[in-house]
Design an enzyme around this catalytic site. Structure first.
Site, PDB file in Angstrom:
ATOM      1  N   HIS A  53       0.870  -1.143  -0.027  1.00  0.00           N
ATOM      2  CA  HIS A  53      -0.381   0.556   0.102  1.00  0.00           C
ATOM      3  C   HIS A  53       0.769   1.946   0.040  1.00  0.00           C
ATOM      4  O   HIS A  53       2.178   1.356   0.463  1.00  0.00           O
ATOM      5  CB  HIS A  53      -1.057   0.358   0.930  1.00  0.00           C
ATOM      6  CG  HIS A  53      -2.010  -0.895   1.233  1.00  0.00           C
ATOM      7  ND1 HIS A  53      -3.043  -0.748   2.267  1.00  0.00           N
ATOM      8  CD2 HIS A  53      -2.413  -2.023   0.571  1.00  0.00           C
ATOM      9  CE1 HIS A  53      -3.582  -1.760   1.627  1.00  0.00           C
ATOM     10  NE2 HIS A  53      -4.028  -2.430   0.940  1.00  0.00           N
ATOM     11  N   GLU A  55       1.350   3.817   1.912  1.00  0.00           N
ATOM     12  CA  GLU A  55       1.476   3.759   3.074  1.00  0.00           C
ATOM     13  C   GLU A  55       2.844   3.579   3.891  1.00  0.00           C
ATOM     14  O   GLU A  55       3.182   3.882   3.930  1.00  0.00           O
ATOM     15  CB  GLU A  55       0.041   4.013   3.973  1.00  0.00           C
ATOM     16  CG  GLU A  55      -0.729   4.942   3.556  1.00  0.00           C
ATOM     17  CD  GLU A  55      -2.016   4.083   3.392  1.00  0.00           C
ATOM     18  OE1 GLU A  55      -2.850   4.450   3.751  1.00  0.00           O
ATOM     19  OE2 GLU A  55      -1.985   3.804   2.380  1.00  0.00           O
ATOM     20  N   CYS A  83      -6.320   2.052   5.726  1.00  0.00           N
ATOM     21  CA  CYS A  83      -7.041   0.853   6.380  1.00  0.00           C
ATOM     22  C   CYS A  83      -6.158   0.204   7.436  1.00  0.00           C
ATOM     23  O   CYS A  83      -5.539   0.736   8.087  1.00  0.00           O
ATOM     24  CB  CYS A  83      -6.974  -0.407   5.638  1.00  0.00           C
ATOM     25  SG  CYS A  83      -4.897  -1.136   5.455  1.00  0.00           S
ATOM     26  N   CYS A  86      -2.598  -0.449   7.898  1.00  0.00           N
ATOM     27  CA  CYS A  86      -1.701   0.953   7.227  1.00  0.00           C
ATOM     28  C   CYS A  86      -1.789   2.072   8.798  1.00  0.00           C
ATOM     29  O   CYS A  86      -1.150   2.258   9.283  1.00  0.00           O
ATOM     30  CB  CYS A  86      -2.063   1.824   6.716  1.00  0.00           C
ATOM     31  SG  CYS A  86      -1.984   1.093   4.478  1.00  0.00           S
TER      32      CYS A  86
END
Length: 150
Positions: A53, A55, A83, A86
């Site tokens: 992801h 992040e 999410c 993260c």
């Protein structure tokens, strides 16, 4: 121009890079002392890696640049509400401030599904959403609309 808008625009530029390579268009930048020290966008498909992801990739880059896993004097700008994975990484990396654009009604862990940042850990994160929300939301909606059309 407000710094939050300036840096969210930089995160949006990262999201656009993701869209160009058929990744879910989420972008992230990490700022320290009014300078971007890390930029990233989703690369789950490209890397075939669930944890890729924006992040997570930005945290890894910032940690490498600072030679520290602690990002205690940084601010993270993300185009989408983080999410659970993260959010956990943000808390673990000791990021003190997070600014995001659009809500994520399916996986968001600030206000959409739960507020993980209200749980008492040894580190508290100042988090707020809604910065350039319309633009951040539009890039994701357009991406999935185009995907469904194919």
């Amino acid at each position: 121009m407000n710094n939050d808008i300036k840096y969210m625009k930089a995160a949006l530029n990262e999201a656009k890079k993701a869209a160009k390579i058929k990744e879910v268009p989420v972008g992230c930048v990490i700022v320290r002392n009014d300078k971007i020290i890390a930029r990233a966008y989703n690369k789950r498909e490209v890397l075939n890696k669930a944890t890729a992801h924006a992040e997570i990739l930005a945290i890894e880059k910032a940690s490498k640049k600072l030679n520290s896993w602690r990002l205690e004097d940084c601010t993270m700008y993300i185009t989408l509400e983080p999410c659970v994975m993260c959010s956990g990484a943000i808390i673990q990396a000791r990021v003190p401030k997070v600014i995001y654009g659009a809500l994520d009604p399916r996986f968001g862990t600030h206000v959409s599904k739960i507020n993980l940042f209200d749980v008492k850990f040894n580190h508290t994160v100042d988090i707020k959403g809604g910065i350039l929300e319309e633009e951040c939301s539009k890039i994701i909606k357009d991406f999935f609309k185009e995907l469904r059309a194919k």
